[in-house]
Design a protein around this motif. Structure first.
Motif, short mmCIF file in Angstrom:
data_model
loop_
_atom_site.label_atom_id
_atom_site.label_comp_id
_atom_site.label_asym_id
_atom_site.label_seq_id
_atom_site.Cartn_x
_atom_site.Cartn_y
_atom_site.Cartn_z
N GLY A 501 0.78 -1.22 0.00
CA GLY A 501 0.00 0.00 0.00
C GLY A 501 0.80 1.27 0.00
O GLY A 501 0.23 2.37 -0.03
N LYS A 502 2.16 1.17 0.03
CA LYS A 502 2.98 2.37 0.12
C LYS A 502 4.05 2.47 -0.96
O LYS A 502 4.13 3.48 -1.67
CB LYS A 502 3.66 2.43 1.50
N LEU A 503 4.88 1.44 -1.09
CA LEU A 503 6.07 1.58 -1.92
C LEU A 503 6.41 0.27 -2.61
O LEU A 503 6.37 -0.80 -2.01
CB LEU A 503 7.26 2.03 -1.06
N ASN A 504 6.78 0.39 -3.89
CA ASN A 504 7.34 -0.72 -4.66
C ASN A 504 8.57 -0.14 -5.37
O ASN A 504 8.43 0.72 -6.24
CB ASN A 504 6.32 -1.24 -5.68
N ALA A 505 9.77 -0.58 -4.98
CA ALA A 505 10.99 0.05 -5.50
C ALA A 505 12.05 -1.02 -5.77
O ALA A 505 12.04 -2.10 -5.17
CB ALA A 505 11.52 1.10 -4.52
N SER A 506 12.96 -0.69 -6.68
CA SER A 506 14.06 -1.61 -6.99
C SER A 506 15.26 -0.83 -7.48
O SER A 506 15.13 0.31 -7.97
CB SER A 506 13.63 -2.64 -8.04
N MET A 507 16.44 -1.44 -7.35
CA MET A 507 17.67 -0.88 -7.89
C MET A 507 18.48 -2.03 -8.45
O MET A 507 18.55 -3.12 -7.85
CB MET A 507 18.48 -0.16 -6.82
N SER A 508 19.11 -1.82 -9.61
CA SER A 508 19.94 -2.86 -10.20
C SER A 508 21.20 -2.24 -10.79
O SER A 508 21.17 -1.14 -11.35
CB SER A 508 19.18 -3.63 -11.29
N LEU A 509 22.30 -2.97 -10.65
CA LEU A 509 23.57 -2.67 -11.30
C LEU A 509 23.82 -3.78 -12.31
O LEU A 509 23.78 -4.96 -11.96
CB LEU A 509 24.71 -2.61 -10.29
N TRP A 510 24.11 -3.43 -13.56
CA TRP A 510 24.17 -4.45 -14.60
C TRP A 510 25.31 -4.19 -15.58
O TRP A 510 25.82 -3.06 -15.68
CB TRP A 510 22.83 -4.50 -15.35
N GLN A 511 25.66 -5.24 -16.34
CA GLN A 511 26.64 -5.14 -17.42
C GLN A 511 26.26 -6.12 -18.52
O GLN A 511 25.81 -7.23 -18.25
CB GLN A 511 28.05 -5.46 -16.90
N LEU A 512 26.42 -5.67 -19.77
CA LEU A 512 26.14 -6.51 -20.94
C LEU A 512 27.31 -6.42 -21.91
O LEU A 512 27.82 -5.32 -22.18
CB LEU A 512 24.86 -6.05 -21.65
N GLU A 513 27.71 -7.56 -22.43
CA GLU A 513 28.75 -7.61 -23.46
C GLU A 513 28.16 -8.26 -24.70
O GLU A 513 27.55 -9.33 -24.63
CB GLU A 513 29.96 -8.39 -22.96
N LEU A 514 28.37 -7.62 -25.85
CA LEU A 514 27.79 -8.07 -27.11
C LEU A 514 28.90 -8.37 -28.11
O LEU A 514 29.81 -7.56 -28.30
CB LEU A 514 26.86 -6.98 -27.67
N ASP A 515 28.83 -9.54 -28.74
CA ASP A 515 29.88 -9.95 -29.68
C ASP A 515 29.90 -9.09 -30.93
O ASP A 515 30.95 -8.90 -31.55
CB ASP A 515 29.70 -11.41 -30.08
N SER A 516 28.74 -8.57 -31.36
CA SER A 516 28.67 -7.78 -32.59
C SER A 516 27.51 -6.82 -32.50
O SER A 516 26.36 -7.23 -32.32
CB SER A 516 28.48 -8.70 -33.81
N GLU A 517 27.82 -5.53 -32.61
CA GLU A 517 26.82 -4.48 -32.56
C GLU A 517 26.11 -4.38 -33.91
O GLU A 517 26.67 -4.66 -34.96
CB GLU A 517 27.50 -3.15 -32.24
#
Length: 687
Positions: A501-517
C-alpha cells in the motif's frame, strides 16, 4: 467515406450490447500490477508487471508507446505512425527491436530477416484497451526467451473477458479519429471476446497528409478443457499511411522547409497482419501454437539525391511472409537433497516462410528497378530447462540452460539486378546453433526485502541474407558473410523492496557484453553487423502510493556504452542514451475522477563513433484527465503539453538535396521533431 466507416463500426458494436447482456453479473476487475509484490517470485530486480489500470491511466500517443512501461525504455518515431517505433534501452539503439524480444499472447512480434530491419517490432496490430497485462524482464537470465533477448523482453497478454465492454469514440486535432468497441458473450460452449478499432489521422505535417487508415480486430474464445484452460484467438490488422521522415538540418536552417516539412512527400507504407493462435495450460503443462500472415511495403528516402541525382534515392522495401510456430513445456515439483524444488522443461519452434524480402529503387512509389529480392526459409528449434530450488527459508537459486538451432535457406529471385550484377551467388544455405547458460541467486531478507545476483547469456540472430551473401548488390564486389547468431553475456545485482500500500521500488547494477553491434545505415535504411561492445549501468525505479488515490512513480536509468575494440573512428556507440528519466503523478478517485501527468527525459547521445557529434536532450510532457459516472466516461488528453519542438530522434549521415551541386555530398544532422501539442477528447459508454 471515413464517417460512413465510423458509423458502420458504431452499429456493429452497438449490436454487441446484446452480447454483453448474456453476462449481466460480470464484475469490474482492475489489475493494479505496480502494487503486486514480486518479492519471492522475481529472479532479478529488473523485472515487473504492468496491469490494466496503469495502462488506462497513462496517455499514449502511439500504440508502440505501451513498451515505455518498461523502465528505461524509450519509444520514438522517425517516420509515419504506421511504421514500427524506434526503441532505446540499456544503451542500445534497438532500431526497431533487434535486441528486445516482444511477444503477444505467446506469439513473437520481432521479425527475422525483415525487409526493413532485423527484429522489426511493429505493435500497431494491438488494441491497447484489450491488454490484460505486460510483463517485462530486462537482462538475459530467463530460459524461456531466446532470439532478440540481448537487452530483455516483454510479454503482452490480451484479456479473455472484458471487465467493462463498451464503445469509445475519440476525436482530436490534426484529423484524429478513433473508434473502439469491445463486447463479451458467454455461451454453453465457452466465452467470447470481440474487439475492433478504426483509426484515422492526418497529422500536423506541412507537405503531406499522413492519412493513417488503420483497422484492428480481436476475436478470442476461451473455455475449460481437459482439466485446464484453453483459448483460441484471431487478430487482424490492416493499415496504410504517408510518412514524414527525418529531415536534414540544413534544409530547415536555409528556410527550404519547416521543421514539420518533408523532402520527399511520397514516402509511406502499407501493411497487414493476420494471426490465429491457440493456448492451453493446466497446473503442469502449457501448449501454444500460432500462424501469422504478414506483409509490408515501405517506401523511404533518407539520402534524397545522393546516389541517383536524376531520379532520387527513394526505395521500396518489401516483406511478405507466413510464420508458424509453437511451444510445449512441462513443470513439475520434486526434491533436491530434500529441498523443495521445481523444474520446467520446454521445446519451441518457429518457421519464417518468406515469399519475398526485397529492395527496389522507386520514384513516387513507382518501381524503377530491383536491387535485391529473395525467397527465404528460416527455421529454429529450441529447448530449455530451468530449475528453482528453495535451499533455506530465505535462499533460493534459479539455474537454467537453453539450446537454439537456426537454419537459413536463401534463394535469389532476381538473377541480374538493376546495376547489371548477377546476384545468383547470394543463394545458399547456412545453419548455426548456440547454447546459453543462465542463473540467479536470490536471498529474501524479509517479506518486504529481497536481493539478487544474476548472470546469463542471450542472443540475436542475424539477417539470413547476410549469412549466405557473396556479392554486394550495389557494387558487385565480394561481400563478407555475417555470423548467423550473435552472443550477449550479462551480469546483474540488485535489490527490491515492497511495502504494501505504500512503496514498490528496486535498484539494479548491470553489465552486458555483445559480440557484434548492429548499427543503423542511413543510405540503406536498415542495420549492419559491426563491432563488439560493452554496456554497464544502474537503474532505479520507485512507485510510491502516498494517499489512497494518489501515486508517484520515478524511473531512472544511467548507461555507459562503449565499443570494446580499438579503432581510429572512436569507441562511442551511436545512439546510446546515457540518461533516461520517466516520472509521473497519477490519481484515481472513488468519485470517478482520474488523471495523470507524465514527463519523459532522454539525454544527449553520440551520433558518430568519436563522439564529436551529439544529439541534444529531449523532454516530453503528456497530460490526461477524465471522469467515469454510471455507464459513461469522458476523457481529455493533451499530448506534448508544453508544445516542445525537441527532437524525437537524431541521425548523422551523408545526403544530397536536389538543389545542391551534382557530385556533392554533405554530412548533416537528420532529425524528426516531436509532433506539436495535440488535444484529444474521448467519450465511451460501458454496457
Amino acid at each position: 467515406m471515413k464517417k460512413k466507416i465510423l458509423a458502420i463500426t458504431v452499429i456493429l458494436f452497438s449490436s454487441g450490447h446484446a452480447l454483453g447482456k448474456a453476462h449481466p453479473e460480470l464484475e469490474r476487475i482492475e489489475i493494479k500490477s505496480r502494487e503486486m509484490n514480486l518479492v519471492g517470485d522475481a529472479i532479478s530486480a529488473a523485472e515487473g508487471v504492468v496491469g490494466q489500470q496503469e495502462i488506462r491511466l497513462r496517455p499514449i500517443f502511439r500504440t508502440g508507446d505501451i513498451l515505455e512501461f518498461v523502465p528505461g525504455l524509450v519509444a520514438t518515431q522517425h517516420s509515419g505512425s504506421g511504421k514500427a517505433n524506434q526503441y532505446f534501452l540499456r544503451g542500445f539503439n534497438l532500431d526497431h527491436g533487434t535486441d528486445f524480444a516482444t511477444m503477444v499472447d505467446g506469439m513473437p512480434v520481432n521479425m527475422r530477416t525483415h525487409g526493413h530491419g532485423q527484429g522489426y517490432t511493429d505493435l500497431n496490430f494491438i488494441i491497447p484497451e484489450t491488454v490484460q497485462s505486460l510483463r517485462y524482464q530486462k537482462g538475459v537470465y530467463y530460459t524461456e526467451i531466446g532470439d532478440f533477448s540481448g537487452a530483455g523482453s516483454a510479454q503482452l497478454s490480451t484479456m479473455k473477458e472484458a471487465p467493462a465492454p463498451g464503445v469509445e469514440l475519440a476525436l482530436g486535432e490534426y484529423g484524429f479519429q478513433r473508434l473502439v468497441g469491445i463486447a463479451n458473450a458467454t455461451t454453453d460452449n465457452g466465452h467470447w471476446l470481440v474487439a475492433g478499432e478504426r483509426q484515422f489521422y492526418d497529422g500536423p505535417w506541412q507537405d503531406i497528409n499522413e492519412d493513417i487508415n488503420k483497422t484492428n480486430a480481436l476475436i478470442k474464445w476461451s473455455d475449460d478443457l481437459a482439466g485446464g484452460e484453453v483459448s483460441v484467438s484471431f487478430m487482424g490488422y490492416d493499415n496504410s499511411w504517408n510518412s514524414a521522415d527525418q529531415i536534414p538540418q540544413r534544409a530547415v536552417t536555409s528556410g527550404r522547409i519547416d521543421e514539420l516539412g518533408s523532402i520527399d512527400p511520397s514516402v509511406g507504407g502499407e501493411s497487414h497482419r493476420y494471426s490465429v493462435n491457440t493456448d492451453w495450460q493446466n497446473d503442469n503443462w502449457h501448449f501454444s501454437a500460432y500462424a501469422i500472415a504478414y506483409q509490408l511495403n515501405l517506401w523511404s528516402n533518407f539520402t534524397y539525391f545522393l546516389d541517383n541525382p536524376e531520379q532520387g534515392d527513394q526505395f521500396e522495401q518489401v516483406d511478405d511472409r507466413t510464420i508458424y510456430g509453437g511451444q510445449l513445456d512441462y513443470q513439475f515439483s520434486h526434491a533436491v537433497y530434500s529441498k523443495p524444488s521445481s523444474t520446467k522443461v520446454g521445446f519451441q519452434t518457429r518457421i519464417d516462410d518468406i515469399e519475398e524480402v526485397g529492395l527496389y529503387a522507386t520514384r513516387d512509389r513507382v518501381r524503377l528497378g530491383v536491387t535485391r529480392s529473395d525467397e527465404v526459409l528460416q527455421s529454429s528449434i529450441s529447448s530449455f530447462i530451468r530449475n528453482e530450488t528453495q535451499w533455506t527459508s530465505q535462499f533460493r537459486s534459479v539455474l537454467g540452460a537453453r539450446f537454439d538451432y537456426f537454419d537459413f535457406s536463401v534463394d535469389d529471385q532476381v538473377g541480374v539486378n538493376r546495376f547489371g550484377i548477377d546476384l545468383s551467388p547470394n543463394s545458399g544455405d547456412a545453419s548455426d546453433d548456440i547454447t546459453s547458460l543462465k542463473g540467479s541467486l536470490i536471498y529474501t531478507l524479509s517479506s518486504m526485502w529481497e536481493v539478487y545476483g544474476a548472470a546469463g547469456q542471450g542472443l540475436h540472430s542475424n539477417d539470413a541474407r547476410g549469412t549466405t551473401i557473396a556479392v554486394d548488390p550495389a557494387s558487385g564486389e565480394r561481400a563478407p558473410q555475417v555470423d548467423p547468431v550473435v552472443r550477449t553475456t550479462g551480469f546483474e545485482t540488485g535489490v527490491r523492496t515492497f511495502i504494501p500500500g505504500k512503496l514498490n521500488a528496486s535498484m539494479s547494477l548491470w553489465q552486458l557484453e555483445l559480440d557484434s553491434e548492429l548499427l543503423f545505415v542511413g543510405d540503406a535504411g536498415n542495420t549492419e553487423a559491426s563491432r563488439p561492445s560493452r554496456r554497464k549501468g544502474v537503474e532505479l525505479t520507485a512507485y510510491y502510493y502516498f494517499l489512497p488515490a494518489w501515486a508517484l512513480d520515478v524511473e531512472y536509468a544511467y548507461t555507459d556504452a562503449q565499443f570494446t575494440d580499438s579503432q581510429p573512428a572512436g569507441n562511442q556507440i551511436p545512439g546510446a542514451i546515457e540518461h533516461v528519466l520517466q516520472a509521473g503523478l497519477s490519481a484515481d478517485f472513488e468519485n470517478g475522477w482520474y488523471g495523470a501527468l507524465r514527463l519523459r527525459y532522454f539525454g544527449n547521445r553520440p551520433l558518430i563513433e568519436d563522439g564529436t557529434v551529439e544529439s541534444d536532450s529531449s523532454i516530453l510532457v503528456n497530460f490526461q484527465t477524465g471522469r467515469q459516472w454510471q455507464n459513461w466516461q469522458l476523457e481529455l488528453s493533451v499530448l506534448n503539453l508544453t508544445n516542445s519542438n525537441d527532437h524525437d530522434i537524431d541521425y548523422f549521415y551523408t545526403s544530397r538535396l536536389s538543389n545542391e551541386p551534382a557530385g556533392s555530398q554533405t554530412d548533416d544532422l537528420h532529425y524528426h521533431v516531436f509532433e506539436p501539442r495535440s488535444v484529444r477528447i474521448s467519450a465511451s459508454y460501458r454496457f
